[in-house]
Design a protein around this motif. Structure first.
Motif, mmCIF file in Angstrom:
data_model
loop_
_atom_site.group_PDB
_atom_site.id
_atom_site.type_symbol
_atom_site.label_atom_id
_atom_site.label_comp_id
_atom_site.label_asym_id
_atom_site.label_seq_id
_atom_site.Cartn_x
_atom_site.Cartn_y
_atom_site.Cartn_z
ATOM 1 N N GLY A 185 0.801 -1.204 0.000
ATOM 2 C CA GLY A 185 0.000 0.000 0.000
ATOM 3 C C GLY A 185 0.831 1.251 0.000
ATOM 4 N N SER A 186 0.131 2.366 0.108
ATOM 5 C CA SER A 186 0.811 3.652 0.168
ATOM 6 C C SER A 186 0.078 4.555 1.145
ATOM 7 N N VAL A 187 0.857 5.474 1.701
ATOM 8 C CA VAL A 187 0.334 6.403 2.700
ATOM 9 C C VAL A 187 1.107 7.712 2.576
ATOM 10 N N ALA A 188 0.487 8.810 2.957
ATOM 11 C CA ALA A 188 1.137 10.113 2.835
ATOM 12 C C ALA A 188 2.063 10.405 4.014
ATOM 13 N N ASP A 189 1.767 9.862 5.195
ATOM 14 C CA ASP A 189 2.531 10.207 6.396
ATOM 15 C C ASP A 189 2.956 8.936 7.128
ATOM 16 N N GLU A 190 4.228 8.882 7.481
ATOM 17 C CA GLU A 190 4.732 7.681 8.165
ATOM 18 C C GLU A 190 4.146 7.531 9.560
ATOM 19 N N LYS A 191 3.740 8.625 10.194
ATOM 20 C CA LYS A 191 3.139 8.548 11.527
ATOM 21 C C LYS A 191 1.788 7.833 11.471
ATOM 22 N N VAL A 192 1.053 8.067 10.403
ATOM 23 C CA VAL A 192 -0.237 7.388 10.225
ATOM 24 C C VAL A 192 -0.006 5.892 10.060
ATOM 25 N N LEU A 193 1.007 5.538 9.273
ATOM 26 C CA LEU A 193 1.332 4.119 9.064
ATOM 27 C C LEU A 193 1.764 3.469 10.371
ATOM 28 N N LEU A 194 2.595 4.147 11.141
ATOM 29 C CA LEU A 194 3.056 3.606 12.425
ATOM 30 C C LEU A 194 1.892 3.401 13.387
ATOM 31 N N ALA A 195 0.983 4.378 13.456
ATOM 32 C CA ALA A 195 -0.180 4.250 14.340
ATOM 33 C C ALA A 195 -1.057 3.087 13.898
ATOM 34 N N TRP A 196 -1.217 2.892 12.604
ATOM 35 C CA TRP A 196 -2.023 1.790 12.078
ATOM 36 C C TRP A 196 -1.380 0.447 12.419
ATOM 37 N N LEU A 197 -0.071 0.354 12.249
ATOM 38 C CA LEU A 197 0.628 -0.895 12.581
ATOM 39 C C LEU A 197 0.531 -1.207 14.076
ATOM 40 N N GLN A 198 0.610 -0.188 14.912
ATOM 41 C CA GLN A 198 0.473 -0.411 16.348
ATOM 42 C C GLN A 198 -0.945 -0.861 16.703
ATOM 43 N N ALA A 199 -1.933 -0.308 16.014
ATOM 44 C CA ALA A 199 -3.320 -0.734 16.247
ATOM 45 C C ALA A 199 -3.503 -2.187 15.827
ATOM 46 N N LEU A 200 -2.875 -2.579 14.725
ATOM 47 C CA LEU A 200 -2.962 -3.979 14.284
ATOM 48 C C LEU A 200 -2.297 -4.907 15.290
ATOM 49 N N GLN A 201 -1.156 -4.502 15.811
ATOM 50 C CA GLN A 201 -0.464 -5.334 16.802
ATOM 51 C C GLN A 201 -1.290 -5.450 18.076
ATOM 52 N N ALA A 202 -2.010 -4.410 18.439
ATOM 53 C CA ALA A 202 -2.869 -4.468 19.621
ATOM 54 C C ALA A 202 -4.004 -5.466 19.431
#
Length: 127
Positions: free
Chosen positions: A85-102
């Motif tokens: 995928g693609s995303v505009a901001d790395e912070k959004v991607l990091l927050a999404w990955l942390q939510a998935l890990q949770a």
């Protein structure tokens, strides 16, 4: 009126009143316990249904990404999922990955590269 009754009749009336009050108290206690047991039964049924449901579905993954403005392509493999995928901001991607890990997702491999103003990512995980 009660004084006009004989002492024997007054005693019967008093015992009857006490018995009636005991029945009311016991009935209230029984209905309260029944309601409490029904709540516990409902919680147990909910817990069992949560254990049966899979933690993550492709649709939930897409909705989660869409809510964060992340574009996704998902490929299902044997036990792992491959997500590009693609995303505009790395912070959004990091927050999404942390939510998935949770939610219990285990990342296996991931990579990221800059493509103009967008960040492209490649992620492999086990749901």
């Amino acid at each position: 009126m009660i004084r006009a009754l004989s002492p024997r009749l007054r005693m019967r009336f008093a015992f009857g009143l006490i018995a009636l009050l005991l029945i009311v108290i016991l009935a209230r206690e029984a209905t309260a316990r029944w309601a409490q047991m029904s709540q516990w039964r409902g919680l147990a049924e909910t817990a069992v249904s949560l254990e049966r449901n899979p933690g993550l579905s492709v649709e939930r993954l897409r909705q989660s990404a869409q809510a964060r403005h992340i574009e996704l392509q998902v490929e299902l493999q044997d036990e792992a999922w491959h997500v590009r995928g693609s995303v505009a901001d790395e912070k959004v991607l990091l927050a999404w990955l942390q939510a998935l890990q949770a939610e219990g997702v285990q990342p296996l491999q991931w990579g990221m590269e800059q493509a103009g103003k967008q960040l492209r990512f490649d992620l492999q995980f086990r749901p």
